[in-house]
Enzyme design. Structure first.
Site, PDB file in Angstrom:
ATOM      1  N   LYS A  53      -3.135  71.073  39.073  1.00  0.00           N
ATOM      2  CA  LYS A  53      -3.626  70.021  38.179  1.00  0.00           C
ATOM      3  C   LYS A  53      -4.807  70.539  37.364  1.00  0.00           C
ATOM      4  O   LYS A  53      -4.893  70.314  36.157  1.00  0.00           O
ATOM      5  CB  LYS A  53      -4.048  68.787  38.996  1.00  0.00           C
ATOM      6  CG  LYS A  53      -2.858  67.991  39.509  1.00  0.00           C
ATOM      7  CD  LYS A  53      -3.250  66.959  40.558  1.00  0.00           C
ATOM      8  CE  LYS A  53      -1.990  66.310  41.150  1.00  0.00           C
ATOM      9  NZ  LYS A  53      -2.261  65.493  42.338  1.00  0.00           N
ATOM     10  N   GLN A  97      -6.863  62.842  45.812  1.00  0.00           N
ATOM     11  CA  GLN A  97      -5.639  63.459  46.322  1.00  0.00           C
ATOM     12  C   GLN A  97      -5.290  62.886  47.699  1.00  0.00           C
ATOM     13  O   GLN A  97      -6.124  62.848  48.597  1.00  0.00           O
ATOM     14  CB  GLN A  97      -5.842  64.987  46.407  1.00  0.00           C
ATOM     15  CG  GLN A  97      -4.614  65.758  46.832  1.00  0.00           C
ATOM     16  CD  GLN A  97      -3.488  65.719  45.803  1.00  0.00           C
ATOM     17  OE1 GLN A  97      -3.724  65.823  44.603  1.00  0.00           O
ATOM     18  NE2 GLN A  97      -2.271  65.550  46.275  1.00  0.00           N
ATOM     19  N   ASP A 120      -3.494  57.683  38.385  1.00  0.00           N
ATOM     20  CA  ASP A 120      -2.327  57.767  39.268  1.00  0.00           C
ATOM     21  C   ASP A 120      -1.532  56.457  39.265  1.00  0.00           C
ATOM     22  O   ASP A 120      -0.408  56.403  39.757  1.00  0.00           O
ATOM     23  CB  ASP A 120      -2.800  58.046  40.707  1.00  0.00           C
ATOM     24  CG  ASP A 120      -2.401  59.439  41.170  1.00  0.00           C
ATOM     25  OD1 ASP A 120      -1.547  60.059  40.513  1.00  0.00           O
ATOM     26  OD2 ASP A 120      -2.944  59.884  42.201  1.00  0.00           O
TER      27      ASP A 120
END
Ligand code: NDP
Length: 284
Positions: A53, A97, A120
């Site tokens: 990422k 994460q 997200d």
């Protein structure tokens, strides 16, 4: 024989286009999209995802930061860290994460991220917006699948879609996005009866279960579009999907490979949504 959906190639193209949009944003609005990824602990798979990422964000011209904290961090400390980035105007996207260590309440963490920066798309506010037909931030994996399907000209209206898997991050939002495009959608899961028969009714079959090569030719109608979200290791330790590619590929019209299919598009959508979040701050 199926046409391969080249997720990697499409992701590269979209990321190059994004880099141009970012350069333009910088020039016209003096804004650089900022993404912060918070990584708790040292899970090897998470380290790899986060590294990818960061690399992609930097290549597209983003401001990118990875905050690595030990897995001994308390929930309070983690929430305080999120609050700090919620009010830092130079970051437009915040991603924590997953998975998190057991002593941390995942829901509390997802709730703490400002919905405006929830790139997200896991915050209940963004989930609700999606389910009420007004999506803003959408979970990146299903968003990436929609972009792939669109790029390959797959007609969804009036088609029958079956999504195997009902997680909040893939199966459920996937079903909603397909329904938004007027597909008739069925969600299947571990308690679904006669799964191969149900799956064989699908014009579009999306598989997100986390079981290596589970979907065999018995699950697939001739000419179906098959999207394989799974990321597993086979008996030889090789990366493979939830679909038995060799068996299914001759039947499908379009199919995603693993690796090189859904995965690269997920990161692309993360960047795109961060860019969009930054764009929404222009002229505020
Ligand atoms: P979860 O474990 O959260 O959910 C799995 C779902 O699959 C559940 O709904 C479960 O049903 C269902 N399921 C499990 N086994 C079966 C079965 N035998 N028959 C029917 N349904 C079954 O997984 P995720 O959605 O997070 O991920 C799924 C896969 O996708 C994983 O391999 C993951 O690594 C991969 N993934 C890949 C991404 C990418 O970018 N390429 C991103 C995210 C995930 P039930 O609800 O009844 O338990």
């Amino acid at each position: 024989m199926a046409t391969l959906i080249d997720g990697k190639g499409l992701a590269n193209r979209l990321q190059e286009e994004l880099a141009e949009k970012v350069a333009q944003m910088k020039e016209e609005h003096a804004i650089v999209p900022g993404l912060v990824v918070i990584l708790v602990g040292d899970d090897p798979a998470s380290q790899v995802y986060v590294g990818n990422k960061e690399r992609s964000a930097l290549a597209a011209g983003f401001k990118s930061e990875v905050v690595r904290v030990p897995d001994t961090i308390s929930q309070e400390e983690l929430l305080a860290l999120i609050s700090k980035y919620n009010v830092d105007a130079s970051y437009h996207g915040i991603l924590v994460q997953l998975p998190l260590p057991k002593h941390i309440d995942e829901e509390a963490v997802l709730l703490a991220i400002s919905p405006e920066k929830d790139v997200d798309g896991f915050h209940p506010m963004n989930m609700g917006r999606l389910w009420s037909g007004h999506p803003v931030m959408v979970p990146c994996t299903p968003a990436g699948i929609m972009a792939m399907v669109e790029a390959y000209g797959v007609e969804l209206a009036g088609k029958r879609a079956v999504v195997i898997g009902r997680s909040n991050i893939v199966g459920k939002p996937m079903a909603q996005l397909l329904m938004d495009k007027n597909a008739t959608v069925t969600i299947a899961h571990s308690r679904t009866q006669n799964l191969p028969e149900l799956a064989r009714s699908a014009d579009i079959l999306v598989v997100a279960i986390g079981q290596a090569k589970f979907v065999t030719k018995e699950f697939v109608k001739e000419g179906a579009v098959v999207i394989d979200v799974g990321m597993n290791r086979d008996d030889n330790g090789k990366l493979c999907g939830d679909v038995d590619f060799d068996e299914v590929e001759p039947l499908a019209s379009l199919i995603t490979p693993v690796p090189g299919g859904v995965g690269p598009m997920t990161i692309t959508m993360l960047l795109e949504q961060t860019y969009q979040a930054a764009m929404r701050t222009v002229n505020i």
